[in-house]
Design a protein around this motif. Structure first.
Motif, short mmCIF file in Angstrom:
data_model
loop_
_atom_site.label_atom_id
_atom_site.label_comp_id
_atom_site.label_asym_id
_atom_site.label_seq_id
_atom_site.Cartn_x
_atom_site.Cartn_y
_atom_site.Cartn_z
N UNK A 177 0.81 -1.24 0.17
CA UNK A 177 -0.07 -0.15 -0.13
C UNK A 177 0.76 1.33 -0.04
N UNK A 178 0.44 2.11 -0.35
CA UNK A 178 1.33 3.54 -0.53
C UNK A 178 1.65 4.40 0.78
N UNK A 179 2.78 5.02 0.95
CA UNK A 179 3.11 5.66 2.05
C UNK A 179 3.76 6.93 1.98
N UNK A 180 4.70 7.50 2.70
CA UNK A 180 5.46 8.76 2.83
C UNK A 180 6.76 8.31 2.89
N UNK A 181 7.47 8.62 1.79
CA UNK A 181 9.04 8.40 1.84
C UNK A 181 9.88 9.12 2.78
N UNK A 182 10.96 8.27 3.26
CA UNK A 182 11.66 9.11 4.49
C UNK A 182 12.21 10.45 3.89
N UNK A 183 12.50 10.61 2.54
CA UNK A 183 12.97 11.77 2.16
C UNK A 183 12.06 12.82 2.30
N UNK A 184 10.69 12.72 2.09
CA UNK A 184 9.34 13.71 2.10
C UNK A 184 9.32 14.18 3.80
N UNK A 185 9.47 13.07 4.32
CA UNK A 185 9.20 13.33 5.81
C UNK A 185 10.32 14.04 6.30
N UNK A 186 11.69 14.07 5.92
CA UNK A 186 12.76 14.79 6.17
C UNK A 186 12.48 16.30 5.62
N UNK A 187 12.19 16.19 4.66
CA UNK A 187 11.82 17.58 3.96
C UNK A 187 10.93 18.38 4.67
N UNK A 188 9.91 17.63 5.12
CA UNK A 188 8.55 18.45 6.06
C UNK A 188 9.34 19.04 7.42
N UNK A 189 10.29 17.87 8.05
CA UNK A 189 10.94 18.21 9.27
C UNK A 189 11.83 19.47 9.24
N UNK A 190 12.54 19.43 8.01
CA UNK A 190 13.65 20.38 7.85
C UNK A 190 13.03 22.03 7.41
N UNK A 191 12.01 21.96 6.41
CA UNK A 191 11.42 22.89 5.81
C UNK A 191 10.10 23.71 6.37
N UNK A 192 9.30 22.86 7.26
CA UNK A 192 7.95 23.16 7.54
C UNK A 192 7.84 22.67 8.90
#
Ligand code: ZN
Length: 293
Positions: A177-192
């Motif tokens: 099933x689909x999910x969130x990539x670790x890179x997208x999680x990281x981007x959110x943490x750093x930038x938002x």
């Protein structure tokens, strides 16, 4: 003059009518599944069991009282950061002001429709922002994969009919099933500065994951997760407030959550109403001026 006065009054009535009409357009979207015998639970976890203890007349009044048992991570639920990160917030630690916030929906349903292991990538977040603006601080970000259309069919929803284990004898994940990539999680943490990330699948990490990296990264920052979110197809892309209200389990790693969104007025906002109000005022002044000459 009577005609002009009538026009003025008519405009006022028209304004009142439009104002009332605008005010009634808030929509509440239920983002929770009911708990029942069909409630899906993580393979190897505990199903929801609802037992009737008393239901019937006592001779004086009607009386109902039941009990229930379930894993913390069944059905629509919240993951406390402590679920995957030692020392981070447990359920009762999550600040009350983090339990509601601007609702943001990022739609990856198109790629998920052709790939059950699709991931929310950094590019999806960037292109969302190009269209909709910066993700606001305090947002609850929902990832829409359209997996809700499979709920509560376990085989279609998890990509496996096993409810006892998510891995095979070789330790490989059985799930898709689909999910969130670790890179997208990281981007959110750093930038938002989001407070929570939700998804309409069983897990923030996609089915094949064995490392649960998106869980780990987000929860290390005390950003909580929302899983098995219902009715995300009805959530607007922006313009809603999401409420994620878990039962307050002391030291819980997760909890059932009453999740809903209140969508703002559709097609209007206070600035528009103010502009319309000023326009009517100017029109009134003009008519009164014409009447006085
Ligand atoms: Zn969970």
């Amino acid at each position: 003059m009577i005609l002009m006065l009538s026009i003025t009054v008519a405009f006022q009535f028209c304004f009142v009518f439009v104002s009332c009409d605008h005010g009634d357009k808030n929509v509440i979207i239920d983002l929770s599944y009911s708990y029942d015998e069909e409630t899906l639970f993580w393979p190897g976890s505990d199903r929801f069991v609802h037992t009737i203890v008393q239901r019937g007349p006592t001779g004086v009044f009607w009386y109902e009282s039941n009990k229930f048992e379930m894993g913390e991570h069944s059905g629509t639920h919240i993951d406390a950061p402590s679920h995957f990160s030692e020392g981070k917030q447990r359920i009762h630690d999550i600040p009350k002001e983090h339990l509601f916030g601007p609702g943001i929906k990022v739609d990856i349903s198109e790629k998920a429709s052709i790939n059950s292991d699709a991931l929310l990538e950094v590019e999806d977040l960037k292109s969302w922002e190009e269209e909709n603006g910066i993700i606001p601080n305090g947002a609850i970000l929902m990832v829409f994969t359209d997996w809700g259309r499979f709920y509560p069919n376990r085989t279609a929803y998890f990509g496996s009919d096993r409810n006892d284990s998510f891995t095979d004898e070789n330790g490989k994940s059985l799930l898709h099933f689909p999910g969130v990539s670790p890179e997208a999680a990281n981007w959110l943490i750093i930038n938002r500065d989001v407070v929570g990330v939700g998804i309409d699948t069983p897990s923030i990490d996609y089915g094949p994951s064995l490392t649960f990296s998106a869980h780990v990264k987000l929860y290390e920052q005390n950003i909580y997760g929302l899983e098995n979110v219902a009715n995300l197809d009805q959530l607007p892309t922006t313009g809603s407030t999401v409420y994620a209200l878990p039962i307050k389990i002391k030291d819980g790693s997760g909890a059932p959550v009453r999740l809903f969104a209140v969508a703002d007025d559709v097609g209007t906002n206070s600035a528009e109403s103010m502009a319309f109000s000023l326009f009517i005022l100017q029109l009134d002044c003009l008519l009164l001026l014409m009447m006085s000459v």
